[in-house]
Design a protein around this motif. Structure first.
Motif, PDB file in Angstrom:
ATOM      1  N   ARG A   4       0.836  -1.212   0.000  1.00 39.11           N
ATOM      2  CA  ARG A   4       0.000   0.000   0.000  1.00 39.11           C
ATOM      3  C   ARG A   4       0.865   1.254   0.000  1.00 39.11           C
ATOM      4  O   ARG A   4       0.611   2.207  -0.752  1.00 39.11           O
ATOM      5  CB  ARG A   4      -0.914  -0.011   1.234  1.00 39.11           C
ATOM      6  N   ASN A   5       1.909   1.260   0.802  1.00 38.00           N
ATOM      7  CA  ASN A   5       2.790   2.426   0.863  1.00 38.00           C
ATOM      8  C   ASN A   5       3.558   2.609  -0.450  1.00 38.00           C
ATOM      9  O   ASN A   5       3.768   3.744  -0.898  1.00 38.00           O
ATOM     10  CB  ASN A   5       3.764   2.293   2.031  1.00 38.00           C
ATOM     11  N   GLN A   6       3.979   1.505  -1.050  1.00 37.70           N
ATOM     12  CA  GLN A   6       4.672   1.604  -2.335  1.00 37.70           C
ATOM     13  C   GLN A   6       3.767   2.215  -3.402  1.00 37.70           C
ATOM     14  O   GLN A   6       4.187   3.089  -4.163  1.00 37.70           O
ATOM     15  CB  GLN A   6       5.139   0.223  -2.786  1.00 37.70           C
ATOM     16  N   VAL A   7       2.523   1.751  -3.440  1.00 41.98           N
ATOM     17  CA  VAL A   7       1.575   2.290  -4.417  1.00 41.98           C
ATOM     18  C   VAL A   7       1.348   3.782  -4.186  1.00 41.98           C
ATOM     19  O   VAL A   7       1.327   4.592  -5.134  1.00 41.98           O
ATOM     20  CB  VAL A   7       0.242   1.512  -4.363  1.00 41.98           C
ATOM     21  N   LEU A   8       1.209   4.169  -2.917  1.00 40.32           N
ATOM     22  CA  LEU A   8       0.993   5.588  -2.608  1.00 40.32           C
ATOM     23  C   LEU A   8       2.207   6.436  -3.015  1.00 40.32           C
ATOM     24  O   LEU A   8       2.041   7.558  -3.519  1.00 40.32           O
ATOM     25  CB  LEU A   8       0.716   5.763  -1.107  1.00 40.32           C
ATOM     26  N   ILE A   9       3.401   5.920  -2.818  1.00 43.35           N
ATOM     27  CA  ILE A   9       4.609   6.657  -3.207  1.00 43.35           C
ATOM     28  C   ILE A   9       4.656   6.854  -4.720  1.00 43.35           C
ATOM     29  O   ILE A   9       4.927   7.962  -5.215  1.00 43.35           O
ATOM     30  CB  ILE A   9       5.869   5.918  -2.708  1.00 43.35           C
ATOM     31  N   TRP A  10       4.390   5.792  -5.478  1.00 46.80           N
ATOM     32  CA  TRP A  10       4.426   5.912  -6.933  1.00 46.80           C
ATOM     33  C   TRP A  10       3.343   6.843  -7.451  1.00 46.80           C
ATOM     34  O   TRP A  10       3.566   7.624  -8.387  1.00 46.80           O
ATOM     35  CB  TRP A  10       4.300   4.534  -7.584  1.00 46.80           C
ATOM     36  N   ILE A  11       2.155   6.789  -6.852  1.00 48.27           N
ATOM     37  CA  ILE A  11       1.083   7.710  -7.259  1.00 48.27           C
ATOM     38  C   ILE A  11       1.477   9.154  -6.948  1.00 48.27           C
ATOM     39  O   ILE A  11       1.259  10.076  -7.743  1.00 48.27           O
ATOM     40  CB  ILE A  11      -0.240   7.335  -6.562  1.00 48.27           C
ATOM     41  N   GLY A  12       2.094   9.357  -5.773  1.00 49.51           N
ATOM     42  CA  GLY A  12       2.551  10.696  -5.413  1.00 49.51           C
ATOM     43  C   GLY A  12       3.597  11.221  -6.380  1.00 49.51           C
ATOM     44  O   GLY A  12       3.559  12.402  -6.776  1.00 49.51           O
ATOM     45  N   LEU A  13       4.544  10.361  -6.784  1.00 42.74           N
ATOM     46  CA  LEU A  13       5.562  10.773  -7.747  1.00 42.74           C
ATOM     47  C   LEU A  13       4.940  11.101  -9.101  1.00 42.74           C
ATOM     48  O   LEU A  13       5.360  12.059  -9.773  1.00 42.74           O
ATOM     49  CB  LEU A  13       6.605   9.668  -7.903  1.00 42.74           C
ATOM     50  N   LEU A  14       3.934  10.336  -9.509  1.00 48.54           N
ATOM     51  CA  LEU A  14       3.259  10.604 -10.778  1.00 48.54           C
ATOM     52  C   LEU A  14       2.544  11.954 -10.738  1.00 48.54           C
ATOM     53  O   LEU A  14       2.626  12.748 -11.689  1.00 48.54           O
ATOM     54  CB  LEU A  14       2.262   9.482 -11.085  1.00 48.54           C
ATOM     55  N   ILE A  15       1.852  12.223  -9.625  1.00 50.94           N
ATOM     56  CA  ILE A  15       1.160  13.512  -9.487  1.00 50.94           C
ATOM     57  C   ILE A  15       2.165  14.664  -9.498  1.00 50.94           C
ATOM     58  O   ILE A  15       1.940  15.709 -10.130  1.00 50.94           O
ATOM     59  CB  ILE A  15       0.324  13.523  -8.194  1.00 50.94           C
ATOM     60  N   LEU A  16       3.302  14.471  -8.825  1.00 51.63           N
ATOM     61  CA  LEU A  16       4.336  15.503  -8.810  1.00 51.63           C
ATOM     62  C   LEU A  16       4.882  15.750 -10.210  1.00 51.63           C
ATOM     63  O   LEU A  16       5.096  16.907 -10.608  1.00 51.63           O
ATOM     64  CB  LEU A  16       5.466  15.073  -7.867  1.00 51.63           C
ATOM     65  N   LEU A  17       5.103  14.689 -10.971  1.00 53.79           N
ATOM     66  CA  LEU A  17       5.597  14.828 -12.340  1.00 53.79           C
ATOM     67  C   LEU A  17       4.610  15.610 -13.201  1.00 53.79           C
ATOM     68  O   LEU A  17       5.002  16.521 -13.948  1.00 53.79           O
ATOM     69  CB  LEU A  17       5.845  13.450 -12.942  1.00 53.79           C
ATOM     70  N   VAL A  18       3.321  15.275 -13.114  1.00 53.24           N
ATOM     71  CA  VAL A  18       2.303  15.981 -13.892  1.00 53.24           C
ATOM     72  C   VAL A  18       2.251  17.454 -13.497  1.00 53.24           C
ATOM     73  O   VAL A  18       2.143  18.351 -14.358  1.00 53.24           O
ATOM     74  CB  VAL A  18       0.924  15.307 -13.702  1.00 53.24           C
ATOM     75  N   LEU A  19       2.358  17.744 -12.206  1.00 51.13           N
ATOM     76  CA  LEU A  19       2.338  19.124 -11.731  1.00 51.13           C
ATOM     77  C   LEU A  19       3.528  19.908 -12.272  1.00 51.13           C
ATOM     78  O   LEU A  19       3.384  21.065 -12.718  1.00 51.13           O
ATOM     79  CB  LEU A  19       2.333  19.146 -10.199  1.00 51.13           C
ATOM     80  N   VAL A  20       4.714  19.298 -12.242  1.00 54.97           N
ATOM     81  CA  VAL A  20       5.914  19.972 -12.760  1.00 54.97           C
ATOM     82  C   VAL A  20       5.773  20.238 -14.258  1.00 54.97           C
ATOM     83  O   VAL A  20       6.096  21.341 -14.745  1.00 54.97           O
ATOM     84  CB  VAL A  20       7.166  19.117 -12.471  1.00 54.97           C
ATOM     85  N   LEU A  21       5.264  19.256 -14.999  1.00 53.25           N
ATOM     86  CA  LEU A  21       5.063  19.451 -16.434  1.00 53.25           C
ATOM     87  C   LEU A  21       4.077  20.580 -16.702  1.00 53.25           C
ATOM     88  O   LEU A  21       4.275  21.389 -17.626  1.00 53.25           O
ATOM     89  CB  LEU A  21       4.563  18.149 -17.075  1.00 53.25           C
ATOM     90  N   TRP A  22       3.020  20.645 -15.900  1.00 51.31           N
ATOM     91  CA  TRP A  22       2.016  21.692 -16.104  1.00 51.31           C
ATOM     92  C   TRP A  22       2.574  23.070 -15.767  1.00 51.31           C
ATOM     93  O   TRP A  22       2.337  24.044 -16.493  1.00 51.31           O
ATOM     94  CB  TRP A  22       0.785  21.393 -15.260  1.00 51.31           C
ATOM     95  N   LEU A  23       3.336  23.178 -14.689  1.00 53.19           N
ATOM     96  CA  LEU A  23       3.890  24.471 -14.269  1.00 53.19           C
ATOM     97  C   LEU A  23       4.884  25.009 -15.290  1.00 53.19           C
ATOM     98  O   LEU A  23       4.923  26.215 -15.558  1.00 53.19           O
ATOM     99  CB  LEU A  23       4.562  24.344 -12.897  1.00 53.19           C
TER     100      LEU A  23
END
Length: 360
Positions: A4-23
């Motif tokens: 569960r923690n691994q999945v949450l970490i990868w989802i968090g990294l994906l959201i961060l990547l999308v945010l950086v691309l958008w900014l």
């Protein structure tokens, strides 16, 4: 660490990547194009290294060769292409009017063949389609500005892209080793297998499919120009380059070319058939020879998912999103297949005891 923690970490990294691309979407274009160019040229640099070139000299030779080819093509063809684009945009309303006049002249035969009511529906559909096409063409300059294709942007891409590609190619091996050293040791083998699948898919997209697009554009532009079709060069180039969207390049090129041929060559039906035959023949060649040879099974993406990725990322990130859509879709398809495979191996799918058919 739990699953569960691994999945949450990868989802968090994906959201961060999308945010950086958008900014940073406004400045990403030269970096995205430079990274794609570096990925495309890395095998050539590696080959030169095997021939006793050091990495810096190999990178310099390959990039200078590419720049020389691009500049040669630019100075030979871009002025002619620009003239044809301007001429095509100016002539399109005339072509549409001439096509409507031709259909009006054929209306007795069409009425006899389809019946008056259905013939009227066909005529109305053609008029609506023509109006929408002209409206779309009128909005092209504004849309290009909205997605970031301006003169300043293109100058920035022209200047920065070779620099970005050079430094990425120069440090490519060290970057790969750095990423490899950061992989968690417990899952390193499995992650490297996924990365190899992603690399295979990306190679199919950037090298394989990119090669197919260039061959399509060269064939259509050459063939349509040789048969004497007005604006055949630019129509062929657009049809080939739009082929990265499933069916769009063929439909666009076929419809526009046959429409121009009807106006230009009427009543010589053979020339209209010849223009249509160019597209039908090349669709057969592309589907049965080019794609199996150059792309193979590296890209297994549903066309609907591909079109969704193009529209979604294009709407969010502009032109950068259009460039990223196909590679991102390829990566996502690899990850989805991996997730499905792991799910089918899990106790959730097999049953509480982990055996097929077990019902705890």
């Amino acid at each position: 660490m739990t699953l569960r923690n691994q999945v949450l970490i990868w989802i968090g990294l994906l959201i961060l990547l999308v945010l950086v691309l958008w900014l940073f979407r406004g400045i990403l274009l030269p970096f995205v194009v430079g990274a794609a160019l570096a990925y495309l040229l890395n095998p050539l640099v590696n080959q030169l290294q095997q021939w006793r070139f050091n990495r810096a000299w190999a990178t310099t030779v390959v990039l200078l060769g590419v720049i020389a080819v691009v500049l040669s093509i630019f100075f030979m063809f871009v002025p002619l292409i620009g003239q044809q684009i301007i001429g095509l945009i100016r002539r399109l309303p005339t072509y549409v009017g001439d096509l409507q006049a031709l259909f009006a002249r054929w209306s007795p035969e069409i009425n006899e063949w389809l019946g008056p009511e259905r013939a009227q529906q066909v005529q109305s559909s053609i008029n609506d389609l023509a109006g929408q096409a002209l409206g779309f063409i009128a909005t092209i300059p504004g849309e290009l500005v909205n997605i970031g294709i301006t003169g300043a942007t293109m100058i920035g891409v022209t200047v920065l892209t070779p620099v970005v590609a050079f430094y990425l190619l120069l440090d490519w091996e060290s970057m790969i080793h750095g990423i490899d050293s950061l992989l968690p040791k417990q899952h390193k083998g499995e992650i490297k297998t996924i990365l190899k699948d992603i690399d295979k898919s990306m190679a199919g997209v950037i090298r394989g499919q990119g090669g197919v697009l260039l061959i399509d554009a060269a064939f259509y532009a050459t063939a349509l120009s040789l048969v004497g079709l007005n604006f055949g060069l630019v129509v062929g180039l657009m049809a080939g380059l739009l082929s990265f969207v499933p069916f769009v390049g063929f439909v666009f090129g076929f419809g526009l070319s046959v429409g121009i041929a009807l106006v230009q060559f009427w009543p010589n039906w053979w020339m209209v058939v010849l223009v249509a035959g160019i597209f039908l023949f090349w669709q057969f060649v592309e589907g049965n020879i080019l794609y199996p040879k150059l792309v193979g099974s590296a890209i297994s993406i549903n066309p609907v998912w591909m079109m969704f990725a193009l529209l979604a990322l294009g709407a969010v990130f502009g032109f950068v999103g259009l460039l990223l859509a196909v590679p991102m879709a390829a990566i996502a398809s690899v990850l989805v297949r991996y997730a499905v495979r792991k799910y089918k191996e899990s106790a959730l799918y097999l049953g509480r005891n982990g055996s097929d058919g077990a019902i705890g």
